[in-house]
Design a protein around this motif. Sequence first.
Motif, PDB file in Angstrom:
ATOM      1  N   MET A  39     -24.703 -26.579  19.676  1.00 41.78           N
ATOM      2  CA  MET A  39     -24.576 -27.932  19.132  1.00 41.78           C
ATOM      3  C   MET A  39     -23.664 -28.788  19.998  1.00 41.78           C
ATOM      4  O   MET A  39     -22.533 -28.412  20.288  1.00 41.78           O
ATOM      5  CB  MET A  39     -24.027 -27.871  17.705  1.00 41.78           C
ATOM      6  CG  MET A  39     -23.980 -29.223  17.023  1.00 41.78           C
ATOM      7  SD  MET A  39     -23.367 -29.128  15.308  1.00 41.78           S
ATOM      8  CE  MET A  39     -21.628 -28.800  15.599  1.00 41.78           C
ATOM      9  N   ILE A  40     -24.175 -29.937  20.423  1.00 40.67           N
ATOM     10  CA  ILE A  40     -23.360 -30.938  21.106  1.00 40.67           C
ATOM     11  C   ILE A  40     -22.761 -31.894  20.077  1.00 40.67           C
ATOM     12  O   ILE A  40     -21.578 -32.220  20.121  1.00 40.67           O
ATOM     13  CB  ILE A  40     -24.206 -31.707  22.138  1.00 40.67           C
ATOM     14  CG1 ILE A  40     -24.753 -30.740  23.206  1.00 40.67           C
ATOM     15  CG2 ILE A  40     -23.378 -32.814  22.793  1.00 40.67           C
ATOM     16  CD1 ILE A  40     -25.756 -31.376  24.151  1.00 40.67           C
ATOM     17  N   SER A  41     -23.592 -32.326  19.147  1.00 38.90           N
ATOM     18  CA  SER A  41     -23.156 -33.148  18.015  1.00 38.90           C
ATOM     19  C   SER A  41     -24.117 -32.869  16.876  1.00 38.90           C
ATOM     20  O   SER A  41     -25.067 -32.096  17.017  1.00 38.90           O
ATOM     21  CB  SER A  41     -23.144 -34.629  18.376  1.00 38.90           C
ATOM     22  OG  SER A  41     -24.476 -35.108  18.532  1.00 38.90           O
ATOM     23  N   ASP A  42     -23.893 -33.512  15.750  1.00 40.78           N
ATOM     24  CA  ASP A  42     -24.764 -33.275  14.595  1.00 40.78           C
ATOM     25  C   ASP A  42     -26.208 -33.663  14.878  1.00 40.78           C
ATOM     26  O   ASP A  42     -27.124 -33.154  14.244  1.00 40.78           O
ATOM     27  CB  ASP A  42     -24.253 -34.058  13.384  1.00 40.78           C
ATOM     28  CG  ASP A  42     -24.992 -33.676  12.108  1.00 40.78           C
ATOM     29  OD1 ASP A  42     -24.927 -32.491  11.731  1.00 40.78           O
ATOM     30  OD2 ASP A  42     -25.637 -34.548  11.500  1.00 40.78           O
ATOM     31  N   SER A  43     -26.423 -34.530  15.855  1.00 38.50           N
ATOM     32  CA  SER A  43     -27.769 -35.002  16.144  1.00 38.50           C
ATOM     33  C   SER A  43     -28.203 -34.722  17.582  1.00 38.50           C
ATOM     34  O   SER A  43     -29.163 -35.320  18.071  1.00 38.50           O
ATOM     35  CB  SER A  43     -27.867 -36.506  15.870  1.00 38.50           C
ATOM     36  OG  SER A  43     -26.908 -37.220  16.641  1.00 38.50           O
ATOM     37  N   LEU A  44     -27.516 -33.774  18.268  1.00 36.89           N
ATOM     38  CA  LEU A  44     -27.887 -33.447  19.646  1.00 36.89           C
ATOM     39  C   LEU A  44     -27.555 -31.982  19.915  1.00 36.89           C
ATOM     40  O   LEU A  44     -26.446 -31.533  19.628  1.00 36.89           O
ATOM     41  CB  LEU A  44     -27.137 -34.346  20.637  1.00 36.89           C
ATOM     42  CG  LEU A  44     -27.570 -34.268  22.103  1.00 36.89           C
ATOM     43  CD1 LEU A  44     -28.991 -34.806  22.277  1.00 36.89           C
ATOM     44  CD2 LEU A  44     -26.601 -35.038  23.000  1.00 36.89           C
ATOM     45  N   VAL A  45     -28.527 -31.223  20.443  1.00 31.59           N
ATOM     46  CA  VAL A  45     -28.319 -29.806  20.729  1.00 31.59           C
ATOM     47  C   VAL A  45     -28.726 -29.509  22.162  1.00 31.59           C
ATOM     48  O   VAL A  45     -29.554 -30.213  22.759  1.00 31.59           O
ATOM     49  CB  VAL A  45     -29.114 -28.908  19.762  1.00 31.59           C
ATOM     50  CG1 VAL A  45     -28.653 -29.129  18.329  1.00 31.59           C
ATOM     51  CG2 VAL A  45     -30.613 -29.128  19.885  1.00 31.59           C
ATOM     52  N   ALA A  46     -28.141 -28.434  22.717  1.00 34.66           N
ATOM     53  CA  ALA A  46     -28.451 -27.987  24.071  1.00 34.66           C
ATOM     54  C   ALA A  46     -29.268 -26.709  24.007  1.00 34.66           C
ATOM     55  O   ALA A  46     -29.057 -25.860  23.140  1.00 34.66           O
ATOM     56  CB  ALA A  46     -27.172 -27.757  24.867  1.00 34.66           C
ATOM     57  N   ALA A  47     -30.202 -26.554  24.942  1.00 41.92           N
ATOM     58  CA  ALA A  47     -31.060 -25.378  25.008  1.00 41.92           C
ATOM     59  C   ALA A  47     -31.211 -24.930  26.450  1.00 41.92           C
ATOM     60  O   ALA A  47     -31.103 -25.732  27.382  1.00 41.92           O
ATOM     61  CB  ALA A  47     -32.438 -25.687  24.413  1.00 41.92           C
ATOM     62  N   THR A  48     -31.478 -23.645  26.626  1.00 40.97           N
ATOM     63  CA  THR A  48     -31.790 -23.085  27.943  1.00 40.97           C
ATOM     64  C   THR A  48     -33.104 -22.324  27.850  1.00 40.97           C
ATOM     65  O   THR A  48     -33.500 -21.861  26.779  1.00 40.97           O
ATOM     66  CB  THR A  48     -30.699 -22.131  28.437  1.00 40.97           C
ATOM     67  OG1 THR A  48     -30.543 -21.057  27.480  1.00 40.97           O
ATOM     68  CG2 THR A  48     -29.375 -22.839  28.605  1.00 40.97           C
TER      69      THR A  48
ATOM     70  N   GLY B 149     -27.636 -18.105  26.496  1.00 41.23           N
ATOM     71  CA  GLY B 149     -27.655 -19.447  25.943  1.00 41.23           C
ATOM     72  C   GLY B 149     -26.541 -20.323  26.494  1.00 41.23           C
ATOM     73  O   GLY B 149     -25.638 -19.860  27.200  1.00 41.23           O
ATOM     74  N   PRO B 150     -26.561 -21.602  26.155  1.00 40.14           N
ATOM     75  CA  PRO B 150     -25.508 -22.530  26.571  1.00 40.14           C
ATOM     76  C   PRO B 150     -24.284 -22.416  25.673  1.00 40.14           C
ATOM     77  O   PRO B 150     -24.335 -21.877  24.569  1.00 40.14           O
ATOM     78  CB  PRO B 150     -26.172 -23.898  26.423  1.00 40.14           C
ATOM     79  CG  PRO B 150     -27.125 -23.696  25.279  1.00 40.14           C
ATOM     80  CD  PRO B 150     -27.619 -22.279  25.388  1.00 40.14           C
ATOM     81  N   ALA B 151     -23.165 -22.935  26.172  1.00 38.68           N
ATOM     82  CA  ALA B 151     -21.946 -23.100  25.379  1.00 38.68           C
ATOM     83  C   ALA B 151     -21.472 -24.532  25.590  1.00 38.68           C
ATOM     84  O   ALA B 151     -21.592 -25.081  26.688  1.00 38.68           O
ATOM     85  CB  ALA B 151     -20.868 -22.112  25.816  1.00 38.68           C
TER      86      ALA B 151
END
Length: 342
Positions: A203-212, A241-243
């Motif tokens: 999770m980057i923010s409540d409305s944005l996520v990171a994926a690999t 996965g990302p961090a």
Amino acid sequence: MNEVREYLGSATRTADPLEHLDATPLIAWTAPVGRGVTGAPAVGERVTAIASVDRWVYAIDTRSGELFWRFRGSDAFGVGPVMGGGAVYVATETGDGFVTSIDLLSGKRRWQTRTGQIAAPLVLRDSILYAATQGGFLIALDTRDGATRWSRVAAPSRAGPLVTQRFVAVPSLTDSLFIFEAVTGRALARVSIPAAVIAPLAMISDSLVAATSPGGEVFAIELPSGAVRWRLDTREPIPGGPAVHGDTVFVLTNRCGLWQIPVATPDGARPLALGCHSRTGPAVLRDGVLVATMDGELQFHDRSGQNRQWSLTIEGELLHPPIVHRGQIVVAPVLGDVMSFR
């Protein structure tokens, strides 16, 4: 507190606040856990819960490595445990597929619910336990009695659900992302994404996520629309996965290329070559990054990537990042004993 409610303990996959290691750690204890470990351990203040490949759940003392209890599962576990509210939760990957709640103090079963086979990380939020099945369903269980609050059609997933304050995002084994309301389970979107995702989202923010993706792509996805805000090709396989810490996404390629990607300006990111090979993601700390190598080492690098501060022999390959809790490192190799350094 013995609260580890999701994979690596946080939706960002980093500790908050970031952990700090003062000096080269020394081995504190080792703990035998049968023939090997399934998934990442849940490392709490006093209890560490571990699922083994030979159907046992172990609860050990985080400080000493001594065994509190062990619980025999009905079938093979496909994922590491989570814990909270005085219980440990595990899911099976074979047979009919069950989620089981185990009392944290006694090691006795509280309840068991047939869900279908699960091989993706579980997520615990308040009184709801979220699980993505191999049969393609997202299920929300009531933690009090295991009753199914709701079940929604998604797709088979290895990454599992990522739960933000408002949304649940479940990536499929192909190239789709399913998005639901977190509380009601109302379906919001099913969208195509740039590549298949098998590692947990961050999770980057409540409305944005990171994926690999295993093929080497990193991308950011907006919720609930599923729109891809940006994507970056590392040109090397990404096994883990990302961090996320603050405004930066951290990613480790299999050749130990450490990417520190600014969320606002991803095009300017360049890899730092750490000079190793790895099959898992990075563990981001306050003053550096921990990397588990395929050669059986645990390496600590500063953020510049120019200096390796120290390395430790772990005698086994890791498929999940090492976990740092209050300056103590816990590692769970695929084969061999669980080890702790401090």
